[in-house]
Write a protein that holds these residues in place. Structure first.
Motif, PDB file in Angstrom:
ATOM      1  N   ASP A 102      16.530  -7.890  10.483  1.00 50.30           N
ATOM      2  CA  ASP A 102      17.256  -8.954   9.781  1.00 50.30           C
ATOM      3  C   ASP A 102      18.373  -9.569  10.629  1.00 50.30           C
TER       4      ASP A 102
ATOM      5  N   ILE B 247       8.989  -4.888  13.430  1.00 50.06           N
ATOM      6  CA  ILE B 247       8.909  -4.566  11.995  1.00 50.06           C
ATOM      7  C   ILE B 247       8.006  -5.548  11.257  1.00 50.06           C
TER       8      ILE B 247
ATOM      9  N   SER C  55       9.085   2.688   5.163  1.00 49.58           N
ATOM     10  CA  SER C  55       9.312   1.420   4.451  1.00 49.58           C
ATOM     11  C   SER C  55      10.528   1.534   3.529  1.00 49.58           C
ATOM     12  N   VAL C  56      11.378   0.533   3.597  1.00 52.31           N
ATOM     13  CA  VAL C  56      12.579   0.504   2.767  1.00 52.31           C
ATOM     14  C   VAL C  56      12.179   0.414   1.286  1.00 52.31           C
ATOM     15  N   GLY C  57      11.350  -0.569   0.960  1.00 54.63           N
ATOM     16  CA  GLY C  57      10.975  -0.790  -0.438  1.00 54.63           C
ATOM     17  C   GLY C  57      10.197   0.380  -1.022  1.00 54.63           C
TER      18      GLY C  57
ATOM     19  N   ASP D 279       0.807  -1.226   0.000  1.00 56.71           N
ATOM     20  CA  ASP D 279       0.000   0.000   0.000  1.00 56.71           C
ATOM     21  C   ASP D 279       0.843   1.280   0.000  1.00 56.71           C
ATOM     22  N   LEU D 280       1.977   1.275   0.693  1.00 62.26           N
ATOM     23  CA  LEU D 280       2.788   2.499   0.771  1.00 62.26           C
ATOM     24  C   LEU D 280       3.460   2.803  -0.570  1.00 62.26           C
TER      25      LEU D 280
END
Ligand code: UD1
Length: 423
Positions: free
Chosen positions: A308, A330, A165-167, A126-127
Motif C-alpha cells: 500500500d 503481493i 492473507s490479511v483478510g 479461496d483462503l
C-alpha cells in the motif's frame, strides 16, 4: 466529480495529524456482529469506505450512529437478523467480505456476494473459504454469492494459511472467537491491523493469544460483550505523508505516527537519505541532504515493505538520484500509476511485476487520472514537486482512504485545492 489541483514547487513544513487506520476500522466494524451488546469505535477515520461498511452493516440489521463529527462510531447489532450481504453494496468494496466470518459465527449461516472485479488483481477468496471450511462450514458458490452454512455451529480447528492473507486472517479470527473449542491459525498475517482487531476482540471478552507472531490461538467463548475501542493510527497514511518531504523537501511532523507500525518502510527511508526522528507527539521527517537517493523495493507482508506504499515510493523515486527497481509481490497489476507518472515526465519501465525507475531532475504538471486509492495519492505526491499545475481526476478513489488530504497538505504550505464541477 471532484478534482484535486496542485501547483508544485516549494518545500513543505508543518505538522499533520494521522487519522485512525481505514483498514483497521474496516475489520473492527464487522466485529459488532459478534455481540448483542454495543461496540463503540473511537478515532474512526471519516472516509467513504467507512460509510460503505456502515451501509453494509445497516443492511444486515445493525444500528450505527456517529458522534464527534464521525470520529466515533456507536454500533449495536442487537437486532441484526439479516445474514445476506447484497451484491449492490459488496461490489463497491472488497473489504465487505469481512462480514462473512462474523455472520457465520452469529447466525450459523450466511450469504455473502463475492466482491467481484477489482482494479488491482484477481483477489480471490479461496483462503477465507478453506479456513472457514476447516471450522466445519459448508460453502457453495451460487449465482455470484457464497452460501455458507455451519450446522451445529463452527468448531475450533488447526488451520494453516498457504499465504498470510490479511483478510483471511481477520475473517478466521473473528469466526473462531465464538466457535466451540480452540483454533490455531498458523502463517497468520502479522499486520498491525490484525493486532488492533485482536485487542478489540479481547476487550469484548474473546480469548486470543499470539497476534503479531504468525500463529494465533483462539479459545472459543459462548458470547462476546460490548466494548469501546480506539482505532489504531493509520500506518499507510503516516507513510504517505512521510514521503512528502522526501519529494518536495521541508520538514513534516506526523502527530500520532508510530515507527513500530512501519516495519521495513523506515529502513528504506533511511537508505534513501531521509531522517526520521521520534518526537513526543509522533515522528518528524526531513531530508538529510538534497535529493533523495534511489533505493530498490520489494513489497512483502508485514513487517516487509507494504504494497500500500509502493505507488507513493515510486513517485518519490521518479526524481531520486539514480535508478531504482520496485518489485510488486503481493498484487498483480498494481502499477497503474506508472503510465500517469510517465505523463508527468517520469522515466519508468514496467516489465510484469517489476518497475525500473530512472530518476529525472524534475517532473512536470499534467492532467492525470487515478485508478485506485494508493495510485491517486502517489500522483498528488508527484505533483507537489512537479513544475506547474497538475490536475488529478477521479478523486473519489482518494476519498475512500485519505481524510481531507488537501487540508492536511495545504496546512504544510502546499498549493493544493479541491475543485468540484459545480463550483
Ligand atoms: C488488505 C488491505 C489492503 C492491502 C492488503 C495487503 C484491507 C481492507 N485491505 O487487503 O489495503 O493492500 O491487505 O497488505 O485491510 N489472496 C488469495 N486468496 C485469498 C485472499 C487473498 O489469493 O483468499 C491473495 C490476493 O489476491 C492478493 C494477496 O493474497 O494477491 C493479498 O491479499 P490479502 O492479504 O488478503 O489482502 P486483503 O485482505 O484483500
Amino acid at each position: 466529480m471532484d478534482r484535486i489541483v496542485v501547483r508544485g514547487g516549494g518545500p513543505l513544513n508543518g505538522s499533520i495529524t494521522v487519522s485512525g487506520a481505514k483498514n483497521a476500522c474496516l475489520t473492527l466494524m464487522p466485529a459488532t456482529l459478534l455481540s448483542e451488546e454495543p461496540l463503540t469505535l473511537t478515532n474512526a477515520p471519516r472516509l467513504s469506505d467507512i460509510r460503505t461498511m456502515t451501509t453494509l452493516l445497516e443492511s444486515l440489521g445493525a444500528e450505527i450512529s456517529t458522534m464527534q463529527d464521525g470520529k466515533v462510531l456507536a454500533m449495536s447489532s442487537h437486532d441484526a437478523d439479516n445474514p445476506v450481504a447484497d451484491y449492490d453494496i459488496v461490489r463497491k468494496m472488497r473489504a465487505s467480505n469481512l462480514v462473512l466470518g462474523p455472520l457465520l459465527a452469529r447466525h450459523g449461516h450466511a450469504v455473502v456476494s463475492l466482491p467481484g472485479g477489482c482494479a488491482i488483481g484477481a483477489r480471490p477468496m479461496d483462503l477465507h473459504i478453506s479456513a472457514l471450511e476447516a471450522m466445519g462450514a459448508k460453502i457453495e458458490l451460487k449465482d455470484g454469492y457464497l452460501h455458507a452454512k455451519a450446522t451445529g455451529g463452527l468448531k475450533g480447528a488447526q488451520i494453516h494459511l498457504e499465504f498470510a492473507s490479511v483478510g483471511a486472517t481477520e475473517n478466521t479470527v473473528m469466526a473462531a472467537t465464538l466457535a466451540k473449542g480452540t483454533t490455531v491459525l498458523s502463517n497468520a498475517a502479522r499486520e498491525p491491523e490484525i493486532v488492533d482487531l485482536v485487542e478489540c476482540l479481547r476487550r469484548m471478552g474473546a480469548q486470543i493469544d499470539g497476534e503479531g507472531s504468525g500463529t494465533i490461538t483462539i479459545q472459543g467463548v459462548d458470547r462476546l460483550h460490548g466494548a469501546t475501542h480506539p482505532v489504531v493510527a493509520d500506518r499507510i497514511e503516516t507513510g504517505t505523508y512521510m514521503l512528502a518531504p522526501a519529494i518536495a523537501g521541508g520538514t513534516i511532523e506526523l502527530i500520532g505516527g508510530r515507527m513500530g507500525l512501519l516495519g521495513a518502510f523506515c529502513e528504506k527511508l533511511d537508505a534513501c537519505g531521509l531522517e526520521v526522528v521520534e518526537t513526543p507527539k509522533g515522528l518528524r521527517v526531513s531530508r538529510r541532504n538534497g535529493r533523495v537517493d534511489a533505493v530498490n523495493v520489494v513489497t512483502e507482508v508485514f513487517p516487509g515493505f507494504p504494497t500500500d506504499l509502493q505507488a507513493q515510493m515510486m513517485a518519490v523515486m521518479c526524481t531520486a538520484n539514480g535508478v531504482s527497481v520496485l518489485e510488486e509481490r503481493i498484487f498483480e497489476n498494481r502499477f497503474m500509476h506508472a503510465p500517469e507518472l510517465i505523463r508527468m515526465g517520469a522515466q519508468i519501465d514496467v516489465q510484469g511485476g517489476t518497475a525500473t525507475v530512472t530518476g529525472v531532475d524534475r517532473l512536470k504538471g499534467a492532467q492525470v487520472m487515478a485508478t485506485d486509492l494508493r495510485a491517486s495519492v502517489s500522483l498528488i505526491l508527484a505533483a507537489l514537486a512537479a513544475e506547474g499545475e497538475t490536475v488529478v481526476n477521479r478523486v473519489y478513489h482518494l476519498d475512500r482512504g485519505y481524510e481531507r488530504v488537501e487540508d492536511k497538505l495545504s496546512a504544510c504550505g502546499a498549493d493544493i485545492e479541491r475543485v468540484s464541477d459545480h463550483d
